[in-house]
Design a protein around this motif. Structure first.
Motif, PDB file in Angstrom:
ATOM      1  N   ALA A  75       0.818  -1.208   0.000  1.00 13.49           N
ATOM      2  CA  ALA A  75       0.000   0.000   0.000  1.00 13.49           C
ATOM      3  C   ALA A  75       0.855   1.263   0.000  1.00 13.49           C
ATOM      4  CB  ALA A  75      -0.939   0.001   1.207  1.00 13.49           C
ATOM      5  N   ARG A  76       2.080   1.138   0.465  1.00 19.93           N
ATOM      6  CA  ARG A  76       3.027   2.264   0.494  1.00 19.93           C
ATOM      7  C   ARG A  76       4.179   2.065  -0.493  1.00 19.93           C
ATOM      8  NH1 ARG A  76       0.654   6.704   2.225  1.00 19.93           N
ATOM      9  NH2 ARG A  76      -0.107   6.563   4.358  1.00 19.93           N
ATOM     10  N   ASP A  77       3.995   1.144  -1.435  1.00 22.71           N
ATOM     11  CA  ASP A  77       4.998   0.873  -2.473  1.00 22.71           C
ATOM     12  C   ASP A  77       6.362   0.488  -1.918  1.00 22.71           C
ATOM     13  OD1 ASP A  77       3.216   1.325  -4.640  1.00 22.71           O
ATOM     14  OD2 ASP A  77       3.458   3.486  -4.368  1.00 22.71           O
ATOM     15  N   VAL A  78       6.360  -0.265  -0.832  1.00 21.01           N
ATOM     16  CA  VAL A  78       7.580  -0.845  -0.273  1.00 21.01           C
ATOM     17  C   VAL A  78       7.532  -2.328  -0.607  1.00 21.01           C
ATOM     18  CG1 VAL A  78       8.884  -1.328   1.837  1.00 21.01           C
ATOM     19  CG2 VAL A  78       7.658   0.853   1.593  1.00 21.01           C
ATOM     20  N   THR A  79       8.584  -2.837  -1.204  1.00 18.35           N
ATOM     21  CA  THR A  79       8.605  -4.239  -1.620  1.00 18.35           C
ATOM     22  C   THR A  79       9.295  -5.115  -0.577  1.00 18.35           C
ATOM     23  OG1 THR A  79      10.732  -4.087  -2.758  1.00 18.35           O
ATOM     24  CG2 THR A  79       8.744  -3.516  -4.050  1.00 18.35           C
ATOM     25  N   LEU A  80       9.055  -6.408  -0.694  1.00 15.09           N
ATOM     26  CA  LEU A  80       9.772  -7.362   0.141  1.00 15.09           C
ATOM     27  C   LEU A  80      11.270  -7.230  -0.114  1.00 15.09           C
ATOM     28  CD1 LEU A  80       9.830  -9.704   2.153  1.00 15.09           C
ATOM     29  CD2 LEU A  80       9.433 -11.263   0.221  1.00 15.09           C
ATOM     30  N   ALA A  81      11.654  -6.994  -1.349  1.00 13.23           N
ATOM     31  CA  ALA A  81      13.083  -6.817  -1.682  1.00 13.23           C
ATOM     32  C   ALA A  81      13.667  -5.619  -0.925  1.00 13.23           C
ATOM     33  CB  ALA A  81      13.261  -6.641  -3.188  1.00 13.23           C
ATOM     34  N   ASP A  82      12.886  -4.552  -0.775  1.00 12.85           N
ATOM     35  CA  ASP A  82      13.352  -3.389  -0.007  1.00 12.85           C
ATOM     36  C   ASP A  82      13.631  -3.778   1.444  1.00 12.85           C
ATOM     37  OD1 ASP A  82      12.946  -1.673  -2.236  1.00 12.85           O
ATOM     38  OD2 ASP A  82      10.893  -1.194  -1.600  1.00 12.85           O
ATOM     39  N   VAL A  83      12.717  -4.530   2.025  1.00 10.00           N
ATOM     40  CA  VAL A  83      12.862  -4.951   3.424  1.00 10.00           C
ATOM     41  C   VAL A  83      14.040  -5.903   3.572  1.00 10.00           C
ATOM     42  CG1 VAL A  83      11.723  -6.123   5.358  1.00 10.00           C
ATOM     43  CG2 VAL A  83      10.406  -4.572   3.883  1.00 10.00           C
ATOM     44  N   LEU A  84      14.164  -6.843   2.637  1.00  9.64           N
ATOM     45  CA  LEU A  84      15.286  -7.786   2.699  1.00  9.64           C
ATOM     46  C   LEU A  84      16.626  -7.068   2.536  1.00  9.64           C
ATOM     47  CD1 LEU A  84      13.777 -10.777   0.701  1.00  9.64           C
ATOM     48  CD2 LEU A  84      14.012 -10.532   3.193  1.00  9.64           C
ATOM     49  N   ALA A  85      16.664  -6.043   1.692  1.00 12.20           N
ATOM     50  CA  ALA A  85      17.899  -5.264   1.526  1.00 12.20           C
ATOM     51  C   ALA A  85      18.272  -4.564   2.831  1.00 12.20           C
ATOM     52  CB  ALA A  85      17.737  -4.251   0.398  1.00 12.20           C
ATOM     53  N   GLU A  86      17.267  -4.071   3.538  1.00 13.42           N
ATOM     54  CA  GLU A  86      17.537  -3.434   4.828  1.00 13.42           C
ATOM     55  C   GLU A  86      18.050  -4.450   5.839  1.00 13.42           C
ATOM     56  OE1 GLU A  86      17.844  -0.685   7.998  1.00 13.42           O
ATOM     57  OE2 GLU A  86      17.957  -0.501   5.821  1.00 13.42           O
ATOM     58  N   LEU A  87      17.471  -5.637   5.834  1.00 15.03           N
ATOM     59  CA  LEU A  87      17.965  -6.691   6.726  1.00 15.03           C
ATOM     60  C   LEU A  87      19.411  -7.067   6.384  1.00 15.03           C
ATOM     61  CD1 LEU A  87      14.829  -8.990   7.006  1.00 15.03           C
ATOM     62  CD2 LEU A  87      15.830  -7.582   8.828  1.00 15.03           C
ATOM     63  N   GLU A  88      19.702  -7.161   5.098  1.00  9.81           N
ATOM     64  CA  GLU A  88      21.073  -7.469   4.680  1.00  9.81           C
ATOM     65  C   GLU A  88      22.034  -6.365   5.102  1.00  9.81           C
ATOM     66  OE1 GLU A  88      21.092  -8.456   0.519  1.00  9.81           O
ATOM     67  OE2 GLU A  88      19.833 -10.217   0.851  1.00  9.81           O
ATOM     68  N   ARG A  89      21.588  -5.117   5.014  1.00  9.32           N
ATOM     69  CA  ARG A  89      22.431  -3.989   5.434  1.00  9.32           C
ATOM     70  C   ARG A  89      22.776  -4.105   6.914  1.00  9.32           C
ATOM     71  NH1 ARG A  89      22.312   0.459   8.127  1.00  9.32           N
ATOM     72  NH2 ARG A  89      20.102   0.381   8.654  1.00  9.32           N
ATOM     73  N   ARG A  90      21.816  -4.578   7.693  1.00 11.65           N
ATOM     74  CA  ARG A  90      22.012  -4.697   9.144  1.00 11.65           C
ATOM     75  C   ARG A  90      22.769  -5.963   9.556  1.00 11.65           C
ATOM     76  NH1 ARG A  90      16.122  -3.282  11.709  1.00 11.65           N
ATOM     77  NH2 ARG A  90      15.816  -1.269  10.674  1.00 11.65           N
ATOM     78  N   GLU A  91      22.858  -6.926   8.650  1.00 12.96           N
ATOM     79  CA  GLU A  91      23.469  -8.215   8.978  1.00 12.96           C
ATOM     80  C   GLU A  91      24.888  -8.032   9.489  1.00 12.96           C
ATOM     81  OE1 GLU A  91      23.698 -12.640   6.945  1.00 12.96           O
ATOM     82  OE2 GLU A  91      23.101 -10.931   5.752  1.00 12.96           O
ATOM     83  N   GLY A  92      25.199  -8.730  10.569  1.00 16.74           N
ATOM     84  CA  GLY A  92      26.540  -8.664  11.140  1.00 16.74           C
ATOM     85  C   GLY A  92      26.722  -7.515  12.107  1.00 16.74           C
ATOM     86  N   THR A  93      25.680  -6.695  12.273  1.00 11.54           N
ATOM     87  CA  THR A  93      25.750  -5.582  13.205  1.00 11.54           C
ATOM     88  C   THR A  93      25.016  -5.971  14.478  1.00 11.54           C
ATOM     89  OG1 THR A  93      25.690  -3.999  11.372  1.00 11.54           O
ATOM     90  CG2 THR A  93      25.160  -3.138  13.541  1.00 11.54           C
ATOM     91  N   SER A  94      25.622  -5.709  15.590  1.00 12.91           N
ATOM     92  CA  SER A  94      24.981  -5.989  16.870  1.00 12.91           C
ATOM     93  C   SER A  94      23.664  -5.228  16.943  1.00 12.91           C
ATOM     94  CB  SER A  94      25.905  -5.534  18.001  1.00 12.91           C
ATOM     95  OG  SER A  94      25.181  -5.295  19.189  1.00 12.91           O
ATOM     96  N   GLY A  95      22.641  -5.872  17.471  1.00 11.00           N
ATOM     97  CA  GLY A  95      21.363  -5.208  17.643  1.00 11.00           C
ATOM     98  C   GLY A  95      21.498  -3.972  18.524  1.00 11.00           C
ATOM     99  N   LEU A  96      22.348  -4.034  19.520  1.00 10.23           N
ATOM    100  CA  LEU A  96      22.570  -2.879  20.396  1.00 10.23           C
ATOM    101  C   LEU A  96      23.227  -1.742  19.613  1.00 10.23           C
ATOM    102  CD1 LEU A  96      23.789  -4.707  23.612  1.00 10.23           C
ATOM    103  CD2 LEU A  96      21.540  -3.720  23.170  1.00 10.23           C
ATOM    104  N   ASP A  97      24.227  -2.074  18.778  1.00 10.85           N
ATOM    105  CA  ASP A  97      24.898  -1.046  17.986  1.00 10.85           C
ATOM    106  C   ASP A  97      23.952  -0.464  16.937  1.00 10.85           C
ATOM    107  OD1 ASP A  97      27.240  -1.483  19.370  1.00 10.85           O
ATOM    108  OD2 ASP A  97      28.113  -2.786  17.836  1.00 10.85           O
ATOM    109  N   GLU A  98      23.132  -1.310  16.324  1.00 12.97           N
ATOM    110  CA  GLU A  98      22.213  -0.847  15.301  1.00 12.97           C
ATOM    111  C   GLU A  98      21.192   0.118  15.911  1.00 12.97           C
ATOM    112  OE1 GLU A  98      18.904  -0.293  12.856  1.00 12.97           O
ATOM    113  OE2 GLU A  98      18.719  -1.545  14.633  1.00 12.97           O
ATOM    114  N   LYS A  99      20.660  -0.207  17.074  1.00  9.86           N
ATOM    115  CA  LYS A  99      19.688   0.676  17.739  1.00  9.86           C
ATOM    116  C   LYS A  99      20.352   1.988  18.168  1.00  9.86           C
ATOM    117  CE  LYS A  99      16.233  -2.536  19.419  1.00  9.86           C
ATOM    118  NZ  LYS A  99      15.072  -1.962  18.814  1.00  9.86           N
ATOM    119  N   ALA A 100      21.576   1.936  18.639  1.00 12.97           N
ATOM    120  CA  ALA A 100      22.283   3.144  19.073  1.00 12.97           C
ATOM    121  C   ALA A 100      22.562   4.080  17.898  1.00 12.97           C
ATOM    122  CB  ALA A 100      23.585   2.778  19.773  1.00 12.97           C
TER     123      ALA A 100
END
Length: 103
Positions: A75-100
């Motif tokens: 509905a907002r023109d965001v694709t699954l590929a967009d979300v997966l790319a964001e997850l890949e960008r975050r991969e290997g980063t500590s959740g604490l570091d990513e939130k900070a």
């Protein structure tokens, strides 16, 4: 192609479908706000089942959450590929570091 990929493709294909023949088209036709509301309802139902501990019911509600998430994103023109790319960008980063690092 995974079941999630196929579902995302189906949701995308139904964006222009006839709301009389497609539940997804009907939801999308009600606008992003209604799609977000429906996603929220399904998420709450999944939370309830998670607390109750019924594995089968939680599984079913989680499937509903994934479907309605994909509809809300579409509905907002965001694709699954967009979300997966964001997850890949975050991969290997500590959740604490990513939130900070968030603004």
């Amino acid at each position: 192609m995974s079941a999630l990929d196929r579902l995302a493709a189906t949701v995308a294909a139904r964006k222009g479908a006839d709301p009389e023949t497609s539940w997804t088209a009907r939801l999308l036709g009600k606008g992003p706000e209604k799609c977000a509301e429906k996603f929220g309802e399904e998420a709450i139902e999944a939370l309830i089942e998670a607390v109750k501990g019924d594995r089968a019911r939680l599984t079913a509600e989680a499937a509903d959450v994934l479907y309605h998430l994909l509809v809300m994103l579409a509905a907002r023109d965001v694709t699954l590929a967009d979300v997966l790319a964001e997850l890949e960008r975050r991969e290997g980063t500590s959740g604490l570091d990513e939130k900070a690092a968030r603004p």
